[in-house]
Design an enzyme around this catalytic site. Structure first.
Site: not given
Ligand code: FAD
Ligand code: NAP
Ligand code: SF4
Length: 666
Positions: A168, A341, A216, A254, A166
């Protein structure tokens, strides 16, 4: 009878016989650095020992102060430290496990002003320039490794791992990239190898015959000026002669600009390189990196690619990984999704490591889920990551649990996330939760929107109704060209060849990757795009990268003037940004959105209006909480979690943590 006969077969390393061939690989969690955390460290390892790991390897301990990872970081240099560690080894042995101490000298990766290196060459990932070790100091450092091993033996460890990969210190001596010395420790390959060989020779002398020494070895440095394959093989031979019992393997320094363990790396991507070492040495070899299921691990051993398999992060995700494989319950394993993460991103920002899918990791004594003494009913609304974690943990604690989900499928936004190329493993998290709900007998009501009246009869209500995509105020936002990321990812809209993406947060970057990705890309193409070549032909395993052929012409736009993607994960963000570049995604910063119409997306940048002539504009402008149910609930015990609680900076790590904590407190 077991499905994993090779993986679960005992193996003898020197005078130590392991109950199976699964190594929990070394991870620096932060618990190693403070004496007052020693019992938390013991509890963390003991839980993994109870869960069946064959051999546990600790995080890295420096053999002297110059070898610290950061100021006052973990070291094994005194008898007092060795005595303190008896609490760790005692806890692991009592739980039926075996544990080895990793000895790691950070060299120029030390995040402190006293760092040292083979030569005085600063690394691209640390702000400190190392001093070059004097000839005498190299000699002394080799003896310090041996001393640390002897202390480890006194502490009750069952073996040691010498960290030679890695990037080191040991690796720094081996490569011409970082070793420009002209004394007996530098110059020819033979001289560069002298340092690790001396370390192993003196360590063997210090610990006696039979005590397992795992080394390693860096198989692919993946940096310019890395070792040639012939050098790696020659080194392995010399180390065997010097007294190594078993080789563990490492891939990439790294500072390498090739991802080696994050989700987008194909599973078991490096096993074929390990196989090349296995062919040429007599001692057992352990495969590592991006192996996260018992099926894969079994296949690697059964096919003869390696004798053992090391998995590190999978043991954060599920301490009972091996026990579940043993019971043929692999479908109940909480799989590591290689997101980094909560583990490496934490470690590299000086925070205690944990796990996105298992927030109890490294908090075993603090986040405790005891069986409830007060039987009660719990309703959970929403089956995104927050609600799934709440429902499973409530049922684990013995509450009678009902989970409402208005969609036909479980997963919430995570279902969209797993459509992104390289995030396919996220599906395993949903498989885990779904199976646990089934096993625990949770009443799961899909296609059922919970209404206030449905919840009145429950003792506790957890609202995890999540988020919906924000619809920004832009002229023409209701034009047919404007589509939400959700519709694109769930397949309800098919976008054309030219597309603009509004918003460059995590989702905007992921959606751009999804749109530009060539779905016919093979694993071989993946190596080629990252410039990974045959190590026998290319020193360090690096070759010229082959350009990608993007599936679409994508323009990613944001309002901020900061570089795109700077808020992404500390240890994975660079790779996501690199993929955007490789895929030819045009990045526009500092834009204002004027309107969307038949001509495309109208923006102004630096006072100059422009039209992006695109067929679709995908909106990735953040999220808003779904609170309509919560706002009308009139219930004694109601808890709001996940995106429904706070949408800003939401990720699955927070969602799952909140879902677990809320239930632990019921
Ligand atoms: P949600 O995922 O929004 O789930 C809420 C659920 O509640 C939904 O299924 C909805 O249908 C249900 N619901 C709402 N109201 C009701 C009701 N009245 N009755 C029954 N059901 C209901 N996060 C990461 O940490 N790492 C990533 O790499 C990452 N990548 C992402 C990539 C993409 C493209 C997207 C879209 C998201 C990504 N995220 C990532 C974000 C992550 O998916 C969200 O932060 C997470 O899903 C939020 O979880 P939650 O349970 O709070 O809400
Ligand atoms: P986000 O990270 O908060 O980004 C939202 C983007 O939308 C910002 O870049 C912002 O950029 C733009 N925006 C916000 N309000 C706007 C408006 N009114 N009009 C136009 N542009 C606007 O949220 P997200 O991309 O939706 O992701 C949601 C969460 O999922 C994130 O917090 C992230 O942690 C998680 N996630 C994580 C990963 C990962 O790889 N770890 C991957 C996907 C998602 P400007 O204001 O500069 O335009
Ligand atoms: Fe790290 Fe847990 Fe994500 Fe695996 S799932 S990479 S152990 S945070």
């Amino acid at each position: 009878m077991t499905s994993y006969p090779h993986l679960l077969e005992p193996i003898t390393l020197g005078n130590l016989t392991l109950r199976n061939r699964v190594v929990m690989g070394s991870m620096h969690t932060g618990l190693e650095d403070y004496p007052w955390d020693i019992d938390k460290l013991g509890a963390y390892f003991a839980e993994r020992a109870r869960g069946g790991a064959g051999l546990i390897v600790t995080g890295g301990y420096a053999p002297n102060k110059r070898g610290w990872l950061k100021p006052f970081a973990s070291e094994m240099t005194t008898r007092l430290q060795a005595i303190r560690h008896q609490r760790v080894t005692g806890a692991v042995h009592e739980a039926g496990g075996a544990i080895a101490l990793q000895i790691l000298h950070a060299g120029r990766y030390g995040y402190h002003p006293f760092s040292v290196g083979a030569s005085s060459i600063r690394s691209p990932i640390t702000p400190f320039s190392p001093s070059a070790l004097s000839t005498k100091a190299v000699d002394k450092t080799a003896s310090d490794f041996a001393n640390a091993a002897r202390l480890a033996q006194k502490a009750g460890y069952d073996g040691v791992e010498i960290m030679g990969s890695e990037g080191y210190l040991i690796n720094q001596f081996l490569a011409t990239r970082t070793n420009h010395r002209t004394d007996r420790w530098g110059g020819s390959a033979r001289n560069r190898m002298r340092f690790p060989v001396e370390i192993v020779r003196r360590t063997r002398e210090a610990v006696g015959e039979g005590f397992p020494i795992m080394y390693r070895i860096s198989l692919l440095d993946l940096v310019e000026g890395g070792q040639t394959w012939d050098e790696v093989v020659e080194l392995a031979g010399k180390l065997e002669e010097a007294g190594v019992t078993v080789f563990n393997t490492g891939i990439g320094w790294h500072e390498a600009r090739v991802p080696t363990i994050i989700t987008q790396v194909p599973r078991a991507a490096w096993a074929s390189v390990t196989a090349r070492l296995t062919e040429v040495v007599d001692v057992p070899v352990c495969a590592s990196n991006r192996i996260n299921t018992p099926e894969l691990a079994e296949e690697i051993i059964a096919s003869g690619q390696a004798d053992m398999v090391s998995m590190a992060r999978p043991f954060l995700a599920d301490p009972a990984f091996v026990a579940k494989a043993l019971d043929d319950r692999a479908d109940e394993i909480n799989t590591c999704i290689a997101c980094n993460q909560a583990c490496l991103d934490h470690t590299f920002s000086n925070r205690r490591a944990s796990c996105l899918v298992n927030p109890r990791a490294c908090h075993e004594t603090e986040l405790v889920l005891m069986p409830t003494l007060r039987p009660a009913t719990v309703a959970v609304v929403g089956a995104g990551p927050a609600g799934l974690a709440a429902a499973v943990n409530a049922a684990e604690r013995g509450f009678t649990t009902t989970l409402f989900e208005k969609h036909a499928e479980l997963g919430g936004q995570f279902r969209l996330a797993m459509q992104v190329p390289g995030k396919e493993d996220f599906a395993d998290t949903l498989r885990y939760f779904t199976r646990r709900l089934e096993v625990l007998g949770v009443d799961v009501r899909t296609s059922t929107e919970a209404l206030a009246a449905d919840l009145a009869a429950y003792d506790h209500v957890v609202v995890a109704s999540g988020v919906v995509p924000r619809i920004p105020v832009i002229e023409g936002i209701d034009h047919p060209k404007a589509v939400s990321y959700a519709a694109v990812l769930d397949g309800s809209v098919t976008v054309g060849k030219r597309v603009a993406v509004i918003g460059a947060g995590g989702i905007g970057v992921d959606v751009s990757h999804f749109l530009a990705h060539d779905p016919s890309e093979t694993v071989e193409d993946w190596y080629a795009h990252w410039g990974v070549g045959d190590p026998t032909l290319n020193p360090g395993g690096l070759t010229e990268a082959k350009p990608r052929t993007p599936a679409r012409d994508v323009t990613l736009v944001q309002r901020k003037a900061t570089p795109i993607g700077i808020g992404l994960g500390k240890t994975s963000g660079w790779a996501h940004r690199a993929v955007l570049k490789q895929s030819g995604v045009t990045q526009v910063i500092g834009a204002t959105y004027d309107r969307i119409d038949d001509a495309g997306l109208h923006i102004t940048v630096d006072g100059t209006p422009r039209v992006l002539d695109v067929g679709h504009v995908v909106i990735c402008a953040g999220q808003e909480s779904v609170r309509d149910l919560y706002d009308v609930l009139d219930h004694r015990s109601v808890h709001l979690i996940g995106g429904a609680d706070v949408a800003a900076e939401l990720d699955a790590k927070r969602a799952i943590k909140q879902g677990t904590e809320v239930v632990a407190a019921l």
